[in-house]
Design an enzyme around this catalytic site. Sequence first.
Site, mmCIF file in Angstrom:
data_model
loop_
_atom_site.group_PDB
_atom_site.id
_atom_site.type_symbol
_atom_site.label_atom_id
_atom_site.label_comp_id
_atom_site.label_asym_id
_atom_site.label_seq_id
_atom_site.Cartn_x
_atom_site.Cartn_y
_atom_site.Cartn_z
ATOM 1 N N ARG A 88 5.656 1.244 -3.264
ATOM 2 C CA ARG A 88 6.288 0.536 -4.374
ATOM 3 C C ARG A 88 6.455 -0.959 -4.094
ATOM 4 O O ARG A 88 6.560 -1.746 -5.019
ATOM 5 C CB ARG A 88 7.681 1.137 -4.659
ATOM 6 C CG ARG A 88 7.682 2.549 -5.211
ATOM 7 C CD ARG A 88 7.050 2.670 -6.586
ATOM 8 N NE ARG A 88 7.866 2.111 -7.642
ATOM 9 C CZ ARG A 88 8.591 2.838 -8.504
ATOM 10 N NH1 ARG A 88 8.604 4.148 -8.416
ATOM 11 N NH2 ARG A 88 9.287 2.249 -9.451
ATOM 12 N N TYR A 136 6.991 -7.583 -3.347
ATOM 13 C CA TYR A 136 6.085 -8.614 -3.847
ATOM 14 C C TYR A 136 5.794 -9.718 -2.837
ATOM 15 O O TYR A 136 4.650 -10.135 -2.678
ATOM 16 C CB TYR A 136 6.580 -9.252 -5.157
ATOM 17 C CG TYR A 136 5.574 -10.250 -5.720
ATOM 18 C CD1 TYR A 136 4.464 -9.805 -6.423
ATOM 19 C CD2 TYR A 136 5.707 -11.615 -5.496
ATOM 20 C CE1 TYR A 136 3.516 -10.704 -6.897
ATOM 21 C CE2 TYR A 136 4.763 -12.516 -5.957
ATOM 22 C CZ TYR A 136 3.670 -12.052 -6.656
ATOM 23 O OH TYR A 136 2.728 -12.940 -7.108
ATOM 24 N N TYR A 187 15.099 0.473 4.393
ATOM 25 C CA TYR A 187 14.394 1.341 3.436
ATOM 26 C C TYR A 187 12.949 0.882 3.328
ATOM 27 O O TYR A 187 12.677 -0.228 2.873
ATOM 28 C CB TYR A 187 15.114 1.291 2.085
ATOM 29 C CG TYR A 187 14.470 2.052 0.943
ATOM 30 C CD1 TYR A 187 13.486 3.011 1.146
ATOM 31 C CD2 TYR A 187 14.886 1.811 -0.362
ATOM 32 C CE1 TYR A 187 12.918 3.700 0.086
ATOM 33 C CE2 TYR A 187 14.326 2.502 -1.427
ATOM 34 C CZ TYR A 187 13.348 3.435 -1.199
ATOM 35 O OH TYR A 187 12.785 4.120 -2.254
ATOM 36 N N LYS A 246 15.514 4.723 5.890
ATOM 37 C CA LYS A 246 14.915 5.652 4.942
ATOM 38 C C LYS A 246 13.415 5.404 4.971
ATOM 39 O O LYS A 246 12.945 4.350 4.576
ATOM 40 C CB LYS A 246 15.473 5.426 3.528
ATOM 41 C CG LYS A 246 14.790 6.284 2.453
ATOM 42 C CD LYS A 246 15.310 5.939 1.069
ATOM 43 C CE LYS A 246 14.576 6.721 -0.013
ATOM 44 N NZ LYS A 246 15.037 6.377 -1.391
ATOM 45 N N THR A 277 16.796 1.923 -5.715
ATOM 46 C CA THR A 277 15.673 1.646 -6.609
ATOM 47 C C THR A 277 15.562 2.688 -7.710
ATOM 48 O O THR A 277 15.196 2.363 -8.839
ATOM 49 C CB THR A 277 14.358 1.564 -5.802
ATOM 50 O OG1 THR A 277 14.241 2.718 -4.971
ATOM 51 C CG2 THR A 277 14.340 0.316 -4.931
ATOM 52 N N ILE A 318 17.050 11.211 1.465
ATOM 53 C CA ILE A 318 17.556 10.404 0.353
ATOM 54 C C ILE A 318 16.635 10.699 -0.817
ATOM 55 O O ILE A 318 15.488 10.256 -0.850
ATOM 56 C CB ILE A 318 17.608 8.917 0.725
ATOM 57 C CG1 ILE A 318 18.560 8.729 1.925
ATOM 58 C CG2 ILE A 318 18.080 8.080 -0.465
ATOM 59 C CD1 ILE A 318 18.692 7.284 2.404
#
Length: 293
Positions: free
Chosen positions: A138, A107, A133, A161, A44, A203
Amino acid sequence: MITGSIVALVTPMHEDGEIDWQSLDNLVQWHIEEGTNAIVAVGTTGESATLSVEEHTKVIERVVEFANGRLPIIAGTGANSTTEAIELTRNALSVGADATLLVTPYYNKPMQEGLYQHYCKIAENVDIPQILYNVPGRTACDLLPETIIRLAKVSPICGVKEATGDLSRLHALRAANLQGFAIYSGDDATACEFILEGGHGDISVTANVVPKEMSKLCALALAGERQAAYEVDKQVAQLHQLLFIESSPIPVKWALFEMKKMESGIRLPLTRLSETNRDVIKQALISCGCIAS
């Protein structure tokens, strides 16, 4: 198992937003020289949301080819469509990535069972090590520890992550005794403590700017050298905060521009760092020794 400092690499772009392939090569070489332990290509932070599938695959292929086995390459292949995530993951396998990093579907806001089935479907279709992840700040989607524990039993899923910054998530996963399952921090501000308490690495966005320091920090924390790790973390703590002064990767790309590592290109709807924050980033870079005063 990949451990240590894993950079969530930016995708350098020219002023017109086209990918800057030479700067990409230069960044990979710099990270190899500075001791970064692995690279995430087109995660990302690499603006995966605004690269086409073709560009996405080409960037991963370029990083794999240029690295030439000198460090592991993890391909960002997450999407909010399970079908697209499978396609991206297959492409990453075909160009030689060592593993993939799959952000939760953004979303859509799936339920936990939907997340479980999403990741199981990718795992069933592509035989490459896969790292989950979770970054709900976000994505508006939270992959809970109990779902991660279920998925840890699914091959070839091999790690997560965890970017909430909530160390209780680490403790819950550690308590499950997940053999051979890597647990990475995705929150630079808490990564030092995360690794000291049993995490396997970070990360990192900050590693884009200070790769040597982040590699040292992670190595010390993995070795249990608590005070020494804290000292290194203190040196770069300002960057942990300021690289998120605007939506990432806006600040980190501007920092690398200030360091003359690449041009300032970024793709809409993201924009270049606002003028009001440019001096703040510049002063932080000076303080960390990244640029001269």
